[in-house]
Design an enzyme around this catalytic site. Structure first.
Site, short mmCIF file in Angstrom:
data_model
loop_
_atom_site.label_atom_id
_atom_site.label_comp_id
_atom_site.label_asym_id
_atom_site.label_seq_id
_atom_site.Cartn_x
_atom_site.Cartn_y
_atom_site.Cartn_z
N HIS A 171 -7.38 -5.79 10.36
CA HIS A 171 -7.19 -5.31 8.98
C HIS A 171 -5.89 -5.86 8.39
CE1 HIS A 171 -4.95 -1.34 10.24
NE2 HIS A 171 -4.11 -2.34 10.17
N GLU A 219 -9.92 -2.61 5.64
CA GLU A 219 -10.43 -2.45 7.01
C GLU A 219 -11.73 -3.24 7.18
OE1 GLU A 219 -8.92 -0.87 9.36
OE2 GLU A 219 -7.65 0.68 8.49
N ASN A 264 -7.45 -4.57 14.78
CA ASN A 264 -8.85 -4.82 14.39
C ASN A 264 -8.98 -5.87 13.29
OD1 ASN A 264 -7.97 -3.51 12.12
ND2 ASN A 264 -9.40 -1.80 12.22
N ASP A 278 0.82 -1.21 0.00
CA ASP A 278 0.00 0.00 0.00
C ASP A 278 0.86 1.27 0.00
OD1 ASP A 278 0.95 -0.33 2.60
OD2 ASP A 278 -1.00 -0.91 3.40
P1 PGA Z 1 2.14 -2.68 12.83
O1 PGA Z 1 0.91 -2.47 11.86
O2 PGA Z 1 3.05 -3.62 12.16
O3 PGA Z 1 2.73 -1.31 12.96
O4 PGA Z 1 1.58 -3.21 14.12
C1 PGA Z 1 0.28 -3.57 11.32
C2 PGA Z 1 -1.00 -3.11 10.70
O5 PGA Z 1 -1.70 -2.29 11.31
O6 PGA Z 1 -1.32 -3.58 9.61
#
Ligand code: PGA
Length: 248
Positions: A138, A143, A136, A67
């Site tokens: 995602h 999301e 969550n 992304d």
């Molecule tokens: P993080 O993010 O590796 O910073 O925990 C993961 C995400 O939210 O996809």
């Protein structure tokens, strides 16, 4: 899904780096899908060390990132391109011509997304896709919600996601772009092999839902249950609810 639980994040990242380095030795022209975030940082650091010690050569590897923020120049320190240059592309010596990246400054989002899908297909598809997971559930900017998008698309960021990204925007969530381009769940499931990493107790609920819950758009990572080759690499914290339910 194959669950692999390590004592801590360092051991998990070192083992995953070694597995990836060996895969690159076997398939020097492999196509890698890569995420940003905090989770893969120790993996990238260890991979860089292995490359610097000449355990493998990444000069023929092609990469595609999951992304990128929409309407943020690649040169902005908060862009995912800047993160990848800093932690991966410079240290693994991956040439710019072998880097596939969504362009957040492209004139038209839809055209950019279609071109990205075409570029992934033209490269022969993703051989290995590394993923993190949000608290969550995602995956990237896919999301939780009433529906999910299959292909690369322009996504709106949830307030909590903007807050989580504020560190490179002077700690101010309102400066984090409100939209991002992101691979869709179908793009993700099209990878031949997926390695999802999650560390810390804060991820344990999402991991439990992903592994043991129903396949639902309310927890996008649960769609990985539909894939035949997923390694879930965890530390004890992220695995804690799995252990509890298995013991119970
Ligand atoms: P993080 O993010 O590796 O910073 O925990 C993961 C995400 O939210 O996809």
């Amino acid at each position: 899904m194959k669950l692999i639980v390590y004592r801590n994040e360092r051991e998990a990242s070192a083992a995953t780096a070694e597995a990836l380095a060996s895969a690159i030795v076997r398939h020097p022209a492999m196509v890698l899908g890569l995420p940003t975030g905090r989770t893969p940082l120790p993996l990238y650091a260890r991979l860089a060390e292995l490359r610097e010690q000449r355990h493998f050569d990444a000069s023929r590897v092609t990469t595609f990132n999951l992304d990128e923020f929409w309407r943020l120049p690649a040169s902005h320190p908060g862009s995912y391109r800047a993160y990848m240059e800093r932690h991966v592309f410079s240290r693994l010596a991956i040439a710019a011509g072998q880097v596939g990246f969504l362009d957040g400054m492209a004139p038209d989002a839809e055209t950019e997304c279609l071109q990205y899908e075409r570029a992934i297909r033209a490269a022969g598809g993703l051989d290995v896709l590394i993923l993190g997971i949000g608290t969550n559930g995602h995956i990237g900017f896919n999301e939780p919600g009433a529906s999910l998008r299959a292909r690369t698309h322009l996504a709106a960021l949830k307030p909590q996601t903007r807050r989580a990204n504020a560190v490179f925007f002077e700690g101010d969530a309102s400066k984090v772009p409100g939209q991002a381009l992101c691979m869709g769940m179908g793009t993700i499931l099209g990878a031949r092999r997926i390695i999802l990493m999650a560390f810390g107790r804060g991820k344990s609920k999402a991991i439990q839902g992903m592994v043991q819950g129903p396949v639902t758009t309310r927890l996008p990572a649960s769609f990985l249950q539909l894939h035949a080759d997923v390694d879930v690499v965890l530390d004890e914290g992220a695995a804690e609810r799995l252990a509890a339910s298995q013991a119970g």
